[in-house]
Each structure stands twice: as C-alpha cells, then as structure tokens.
Design an enzyme around this catalytic site. Structure first.
Site, mmCIF file in Angstrom:
data_model
loop_
_atom_site.group_PDB
_atom_site.id
_atom_site.type_symbol
_atom_site.label_atom_id
_atom_site.label_comp_id
_atom_site.label_asym_id
_atom_site.label_seq_id
_atom_site.Cartn_x
_atom_site.Cartn_y
_atom_site.Cartn_z
ATOM 1 C CE1 TYR A 145 60.030 71.776 36.839
ATOM 2 C CE2 TYR A 145 60.085 70.499 38.866
ATOM 3 C CZ TYR A 145 59.410 70.909 37.713
ATOM 4 O OH TYR A 145 58.145 70.451 37.464
ATOM 5 C CG ASP A 240 66.769 70.612 32.027
ATOM 6 O OD1 ASP A 240 66.053 70.320 32.997
ATOM 7 O OD2 ASP A 240 66.327 71.247 31.037
ATOM 8 C CE LYS A 268 60.865 76.315 31.144
ATOM 9 N NZ LYS A 268 59.602 76.612 31.831
HETATM 10 P P1 KE4 Z 1 57.797 71.367 31.618
HETATM 11 O O1 KE4 Z 1 57.413 69.919 31.808
HETATM 12 O O2 KE4 Z 1 57.180 72.287 32.665
HETATM 13 O O3 KE4 Z 1 57.542 71.848 30.175
HETATM 14 O O4 KE4 Z 1 59.374 71.498 31.774
HETATM 15 C C1 KE4 Z 1 59.985 71.035 32.951
HETATM 16 C C2 KE4 Z 1 61.319 71.732 33.115
HETATM 17 C C3 KE4 Z 1 62.482 71.043 32.818
HETATM 18 N N1 KE4 Z 1 63.693 71.636 32.941
HETATM 19 C C4 KE4 Z 1 63.802 72.930 33.340
HETATM 20 C C5 KE4 Z 1 65.161 73.544 33.457
HETATM 21 C C6 KE4 Z 1 62.639 73.675 33.650
HETATM 22 O O5 KE4 Z 1 62.768 74.957 34.065
HETATM 23 C C7 KE4 Z 1 61.374 73.086 33.536
HETATM 24 C C8 KE4 Z 1 60.094 73.815 33.887
HETATM 25 N N2 KE4 Z 1 60.249 75.120 34.444
HETATM 26 C C9 KE4 Z 1 59.203 75.567 35.345
HETATM 27 C C10 KE4 Z 1 59.526 76.977 35.856
HETATM 28 N N3 KE4 Z 1 60.900 77.236 36.074
HETATM 29 C C11 KE4 Z 1 57.871 75.523 34.692
HETATM 30 C C12 KE4 Z 1 56.781 76.286 35.390
HETATM 31 C C13 KE4 Z 1 55.775 75.376 36.031
HETATM 32 O O6 KE4 Z 1 56.168 74.323 36.589
HETATM 33 O O7 KE4 Z 1 54.570 75.729 35.964
#
Ligand code: KE4
Length: 431
Positions: A145, A240, A268
């Site tokens: 993701y 990533d 994060k």
């Molecule tokens: P954000 O746009 O949510 O800040 O980051 C996206 C993203 C990109 N790359 C990785 C490896 C990530 O894990 C994420 C976002 N992670 C999820 C949970 N694993 C965020 C939680 C959510 O979507 O509410």
C-alpha cells in the site's frame, strides 16, 4: 463491564455526515465488527475513549506515535510553534532543520521535499520516476500500500485489502493498466515482468518491510535482487518507508538491510503525529522537481511549521543512544511471549516481526506473501480483536495491519498484554 454508549452515539452521528462515519476506511472496523470507539485522549501507551475506557494502544495512529501519545516535549513544541503562527506559505528554518536530519539519517537521501502525507510522498515520487525515465509503467507488490493515488490502487493492501475492494472504481483502466502488481518476495516474477516490459517500467515501488498485508519481512536477497534488477533495466528503485522510516532503524529499512534505493518515501513517525510526509533521494533526480526542474509538485501546507515542530521534536527524542536497542528488545520479548502463550493454549498463529512492528496472523503456515496472509482465519482474528478490546488492549482492527510498540510501552504493559492475550486465547480454544 465497560460501556461504550457515547462512542455509539457519536459514531451514529458521524455516519450521517461522513462516508461510513469515518475519515479513513480502516477506522470503521468493517473487518472486525462492533462499534468503533471514539477516542477522547491519549497518554503514553494508552488511549481513552469517550466513555472513559482505557486501552493499551498498539495502533499508535498507524505508526507515527513511536514515542507514545501526548509526549510532553512534542506537545510543548507544537504549542510553542502554534503560538508563533500556524502557517506562512513561506519557508521557515524548521523545514531546513528537518530536511537536514532526514538527509543525514537516511542513507539514500541526498535531497528531500516535504509534503503533507505518505500518499503525497508516493504519488510525487512516482511522477518524478516517470518524468525522469520517460517511462509509464510501475511495478508494485500484491498487498503493498502506497497511499490512495490512482496508480497504486491495484491489488493494494491496508484498507483496500481489509475492505476486500478489488481495486477502486474511479481509476481509469488506462491508468490502472500501467501498474503491474506482483507477489512480494518473488524476485523471479519481477525479472520476468521487467523482461516482458523491457524499457517501459519507470520504477519498482516496494515496502522494504511490508506492513500493509500484516508484517511481511523481505526474504534474504529480495531487496538486493530488486536493486540489481533495477540497475540492469534502468528503472528506479523506490523504497516506501512511510511505515519503516525511523521505525525499524534510525535510517529506516535501507539502513537495516544495507540496500540503497534511488528514491525514498517517508511519513508517519517523521511528523510525530502531525501531517508530514517526504520524498527524496538522488540529487540528480530531485533536481528535476519544480522549481529547480520541470516536474511539478506543490502544497499549501508542505513543511507546515507546527507539523515540522512535532516531527523535529520526535526525531530528536528518538535519536538518542539505546532507543532502537530498547525497541528491539520490547518487540522481540512481546513476540516471543505471544508465541509462548499461543503454544500453551494450543492456538495456531504465525508471528512476523521486524523491530517494534509485528503481526499475529491467525494461521499456521509461514506468511511471506499476500496469498499466504490471506490464508489467515479472519473470523478468529475478529474474535481475537474483540476479546482483547474487552480486556483493554487496542489492536489494529484488521488482520492485514501491524502492531506497533512505542518507547512509552513499559515492561509491565507488555506483560499485561500477554496475560490478556492468553485469557482471550483460553476462551477461544475450540472455536
Ligand atoms: P498516508 O497518506 O495515509 O499518510 O500514507 C499512505 C501510506 C503510504 N505508504 C505506506 C507504506 C503506508 O502504510 C501508508 C498508510 N498506512 C495506512 C495503514 N497501514 C494508513 C491508515 C489509514 O489509511 O487510515
């Protein structure tokens, strides 16, 4: 018996105003059922819902809260920054200081650009990769993701996987068709795909430790193999590290495994719980980003001084002798004791862990890919989640996410977690 009437009332009102009552799908508890708790506050390793129930928190806002909730230094820095003005739309010294820390900490970062989320970081890195190579295709991995930009919503992990959404309506086939998603840890599959699309692939995007299908570590040689294949094919390797950055090591997974990507995405932890992301890497690539170069990316709140203050304070508090050794000890102790409890209770689980991120899969076999992660018994996971919630332990509401241990989790918190897990597993034996 804990009550959660206020959460139910708030969540019911939310459902009239926001899709699914949430601002991000995984928060709706679709995969585990029950009524999501609305959180009133957090302190250290705990969060407290609007009914006053306390929970030992292993979500940590999905990774950012590596110092625990409401860390006094972070709160003070945010208050002080806000009192000087929340945003100027102009550069500030804090952005330079944060960029300096990132470039010094992360081996592959020669230059960096701050943005406001992991999604923004990954979508910008993809645009840069496509612009720099003149190629359109991108390789990602099943269960990976990289945020919700169109090109990444193909066989994606996290909420897409949790909700069982095959992709996402609204992404034109012309866009989705440029994304090739392959099994994680399958280097031969990557080699075949690069051969088939020789000269067409701009980049390989990989979570160097997968966190969005549950925790799946890279098998020996996987990351090194991706580096070699990218060098041979002339495409870019993009790590990533939105989860793994400052999580698995001060320099992220690229420091831990000794493999240098061409571009890195961060988020994060580096924002300390406020909206901050970043992408960066080789200077010859980053110099192609506007206004230095022609590839465009922008953001009203990029490098926001209040968010940057939270990130700076968090990273400075993390960059102390012994921090990562302590996180490793806590993570390994917890994983070991959870496995011991499972053995004592005859509960089949597979536990994957890297540092202070781990996943307890309700399955027996190894979990090295999405296919194996999907073999987990999701019904058992839901009962496990709900049982622990009743015990005051708050897990990610999905089998396909990571537990995060923070510096605020004390040994007694870990011990009470294991005791609660054992009680829940004792109650689950046989069903
Ligand atoms: P954000 O746009 O949510 O800040 O980051 C996206 C993203 C990109 N790359 C990785 C490896 C990530 O894990 C994420 C976002 N992670 C999820 C949970 N694993 C965020 C939680 C959510 O979507 O509410």
């Amino acid at each position: 018996m804990p009550t959660f009437g206020n959460s139910q009332r708030w969540f019911q009102a939310a459902g009239q105003l926001m899709p699914g009552g949430v601002n991000s799908p995984v928060r709706a508890w679709g995969a585990v059922g029950g009524s999501p708790r609305l959180i009133a506050r957090g302190e250290g390793p705990r969060i407290y819902d609007v009914d006053g129930n306390a929970y030992l928190d292993y979500v940590g806002s999905w990774g950012p809260l590596i110092l625990g909730h409401a860390h006094p230094q972070v709160v003070a820095a945010v208050q002080e920054a806000a009192a000087r003005g929340t945003s100027f739309g102009a550069s500030t010294p804090g952005e330079v200081e944060l960029a300096q820390i990132l470039v010094e900490a992360v081996p592959g970062l020669e230059m960096v650009r701050l943005v406001s989320s992991g999604t923004e970081a990954c979508m910008s890195a993809l645009r840069l990769a496509r612009g720099a190579t003149g190629r359109g295709r991108v390789i990602k991995f099943d269960g990976g993701y990289h945020g919700h930009a169109d090109s990444f919503l193909v066989a994606a992990g996290s909420g897409v996987l949790t909700q069982g959404i095959p992709g996402s309506p609204g992404v034109p086939p012309e866009i989705a068709g440029l994304t090739i998603s392959l099994p994680y840890n399958d280097l031969e599959g990557v080699a075949r795909s690069l051969k088939q699309y020789s000269g067409e692939v701009a980049a390989i995007f990989v979570e160097p430790v997968a966190g969005n299908m549950g925790v799946v570590p890279p098998e020996d040689g996987f990351l090194e193999g991706l580096r070699r294949l990218c060098d041979q094919e002339g495409c870019l390797l993009v790590f990533d590290e939105v989860i793994t950055g400052f999580r698995v090591a001060w320099g992220g997974a690229q420091a831990l495994y000794g493999v240098r990507p061409d571009l890195t995405c961060l988020g994060k932890i580096m924002g300390g719980g406020l909206p901050v992301g970043a992408y960066g890497g080789r200077k010859d690539l980053m110099a192609q980003m506007a206004p230095a170069g022609p590839i465009y990316q922008a953001g009203t709140l990029s490098g926001n001084p209040v968010a940057v203050a939270a990130g700076l304070t968090t990273l400075r508090a993390l960059n102390q002798p012994g921090t990562y050794e302590s996180l490793e000890e806590k993570g390994s102790w917890l994983a070991r004791e959870l496995a011991g409890a499972a053995g004592r209770r005859g509960v089949p689980v597979t536990i994957n862990r890297v540092g202070s991120m781990l996943t307890v899969f309700c399955t027996t076999g190894p979990v090295t890919s999405l296919e194996e992660a999907k073999a987990a018994d999701l019904g058992r996971f839901s009962r496990f989640f709900q049982g622990l919630l009743a015990e005051g332990v708050y897990l990610p509401p999905s089998q396909f996410e990571a537990w995060f241990v923070s510096t605020a989790h004390r040994q007694e918190d870990l011990e009470s977690t294991v005791a609660a897990v054992e009680r829940v597993w004792a109650g689950m034996v046989g069903h």
